[in-house]
Design a protein around this motif. Sequence first.
Motif, PDB file in Angstrom:
ATOM      1  N   PHE A 144     -11.918   2.805   5.653  1.00 16.98           N
ATOM      2  CA  PHE A 144     -11.086   3.817   6.293  1.00 16.98           C
ATOM      3  C   PHE A 144     -10.899   5.088   5.472  1.00 16.98           C
ATOM      4  O   PHE A 144     -10.242   6.020   5.924  1.00 16.98           O
ATOM      5  N   GLU A 145     -11.444   5.153   4.266  1.00 16.54           N
ATOM      6  CA  GLU A 145     -11.099   6.268   3.387  1.00 16.54           C
ATOM      7  C   GLU A 145     -11.470   7.631   3.959  1.00 16.54           C
ATOM      8  O   GLU A 145     -10.811   8.619   3.666  1.00 16.54           O
ATOM      9  N   ASN A 146     -12.476   7.721   4.798  1.00 17.39           N
ATOM     10  CA  ASN A 146     -12.839   9.010   5.384  1.00 17.39           C
ATOM     11  C   ASN A 146     -12.017   9.348   6.618  1.00 17.39           C
ATOM     12  O   ASN A 146     -12.059  10.472   7.100  1.00 17.39           O
ATOM     13  N   ASP A 147     -11.273   8.380   7.130  1.00 15.15           N
ATOM     14  CA  ASP A 147     -10.498   8.581   8.349  1.00 15.15           C
ATOM     15  C   ASP A 147      -9.038   8.903   8.085  1.00 15.15           C
ATOM     16  O   ASP A 147      -8.306   9.221   9.014  1.00 15.15           O
ATOM     17  N   THR A 148      -8.602   8.810   6.840  1.00 13.74           N
ATOM     18  CA  THR A 148      -7.173   8.955   6.565  1.00 13.74           C
ATOM     19  C   THR A 148      -6.771  10.374   6.210  1.00 13.74           C
ATOM     20  O   THR A 148      -5.596  10.649   6.088  1.00 13.74           O
ATOM     21  N   VAL A 149      -7.726  11.264   6.043  1.00 14.37           N
ATOM     22  CA  VAL A 149      -7.373  12.622   5.664  1.00 14.37           C
ATOM     23  C   VAL A 149      -6.917  13.441   6.859  1.00 14.37           C
ATOM     24  O   VAL A 149      -6.420  14.543   6.703  1.00 14.37           O
ATOM     25  N   ILE A 150      -7.072  12.903   8.043  1.00 14.96           N
ATOM     26  CA  ILE A 150      -6.652  13.635   9.233  1.00 14.96           C
ATOM     27  C   ILE A 150      -5.419  12.987   9.852  1.00 14.96           C
ATOM     28  O   ILE A 150      -5.266  11.770   9.851  1.00 14.96           O
ATOM     29  N   ASN A 151      -4.531  13.785  10.316  1.00 12.74           N
ATOM     30  CA  ASN A 151      -3.370  13.351  11.093  1.00 12.74           C
ATOM     31  C   ASN A 151      -2.505  12.297  10.415  1.00 12.74           C
ATOM     32  O   ASN A 151      -1.987  11.404  11.077  1.00 12.74           O
ATOM     33  N   LEU A 152      -2.331  12.393   9.124  1.00 16.11           N
ATOM     34  CA  LEU A 152      -1.399  11.487   8.459  1.00 16.11           C
ATOM     35  C   LEU A 152       0.009  11.913   8.811  1.00 16.11           C
ATOM     36  O   LEU A 152       0.357  13.082   8.695  1.00 16.11           O
ATOM     37  N   LYS A 153       0.796  10.985   9.253  1.00 20.82           N
ATOM     38  CA  LYS A 153       2.191  11.312   9.531  1.00 20.82           C
ATOM     39  C   LYS A 153       3.076  10.330   8.788  1.00 20.82           C
ATOM     40  O   LYS A 153       2.745   9.157   8.643  1.00 20.82           O
ATOM     41  N   SER A 154       4.164  10.839   8.311  1.00 21.05           N
ATOM     42  CA  SER A 154       5.105   9.941   7.665  1.00 21.05           C
ATOM     43  C   SER A 154       6.166   9.563   8.683  1.00 21.05           C
ATOM     44  O   SER A 154       6.216  10.116   9.774  1.00 21.05           O
ATOM     45  N   GLY A 155       7.012   8.630   8.311  1.00 21.14           N
ATOM     46  CA  GLY A 155       8.079   8.183   9.199  1.00 21.14           C
ATOM     47  C   GLY A 155       9.040   9.315   9.484  1.00 21.14           C
ATOM     48  O   GLY A 155       8.931  10.403   8.950  1.00 21.14           O
ATOM     49  N   SER A 156       9.980   9.043  10.331  1.00 14.79           N
ATOM     50  CA  SER A 156      10.944  10.084  10.654  1.00 14.79           C
ATOM     51  C   SER A 156      12.293   9.448  10.927  1.00 14.79           C
ATOM     52  O   SER A 156      12.415   8.247  11.090  1.00 14.79           O
ATOM     53  N   GLY A 157      13.279  10.283  10.970  1.00 14.23           N
ATOM     54  CA  GLY A 157      14.619   9.815  11.248  1.00 14.23           C
ATOM     55  C   GLY A 157      15.415   9.642   9.978  1.00 14.23           C
ATOM     56  O   GLY A 157      14.886   9.722   8.877  1.00 14.23           O
ATOM     57  N   ASP A 158      16.673   9.440  10.159  1.00 13.81           N
ATOM     58  CA  ASP A 158      17.579   9.280   9.034  1.00 13.81           C
ATOM     59  C   ASP A 158      17.829   7.787   8.856  1.00 13.81           C
ATOM     60  O   ASP A 158      18.673   7.204   9.538  1.00 13.81           O
ATOM     61  N   VAL A 159      17.049   7.160   7.994  1.00  9.07           N
ATOM     62  CA  VAL A 159      17.164   5.723   7.787  1.00  9.07           C
ATOM     63  C   VAL A 159      17.521   5.433   6.337  1.00  9.07           C
ATOM     64  O   VAL A 159      17.283   6.246   5.449  1.00  9.07           O
ATOM     65  N   SER A 160      18.057   4.263   6.121  1.00  7.18           N
ATOM     66  CA  SER A 160      18.399   3.855   4.763  1.00  7.18           C
ATOM     67  C   SER A 160      17.141   3.383   4.043  1.00  7.18           C
ATOM     68  O   SER A 160      16.138   3.037   4.665  1.00  7.18           O
ATOM     69  N   LEU A 161      17.226   3.341   2.729  1.00  6.69           N
ATOM     70  CA  LEU A 161      16.117   2.803   1.944  1.00  6.69           C
ATOM     71  C   LEU A 161      15.828   1.362   2.345  1.00  6.69           C
ATOM     72  O   LEU A 161      14.666   0.975   2.491  1.00  6.69           O
ATOM     73  N   THR A 162      16.872   0.585   2.521  1.00  9.24           N
ATOM     74  CA  THR A 162      16.696  -0.817   2.899  1.00  9.24           C
ATOM     75  C   THR A 162      15.915  -0.922   4.198  1.00  9.24           C
ATOM     76  O   THR A 162      14.965  -1.706   4.309  1.00  9.24           O
TER      77      THR A 162
END
Length: 164
Positions: A84-102
Amino acid sequence: MNISALFDMQRALDNKIERQHGLENESLTQRKILALLVELGELANETRCFKFWSTKAPSERTVILEEYVDGIHFILSLGIGQGFENDTVINLKSGSGDVSLTHQFLMVFESISLFEKNPELPSYLTVLGEYLYLGELLGFTADEIEKAYLLKNEINHDRQKKGY
């Protein structure tokens, strides 16, 4: 963060480890997943975010960052193992929202478990995205993560030379 460069460095480390330990023809996916889960638990332990019964402070930021990049190593390695290493450079999104570390730790654990059951690109990207969001919640910048990864990668190469 230059994810392509990190994948290249991880591939070199993985190849060295596999050669030195005679693992070139073995599937290491399950072992890497378990290793990632263990590293994630170690990271949670250093943050102490779930220890409602304790008043002890979290570990120093540098310790938490080092534990965090241990997880990056295994996530990259899993991506390489699946091609997958060539497929991960596009459209990476991180999580969202206000959540706790836990909560976010639980989201990462869950995403890893789902990836283990279905090791396809979408589930891999979810693992990576959730983990990057965890890093964001921990207050790490992409630059800090990349620098810490480079340092730990060098340490890991040295450990292999010494028979770690």
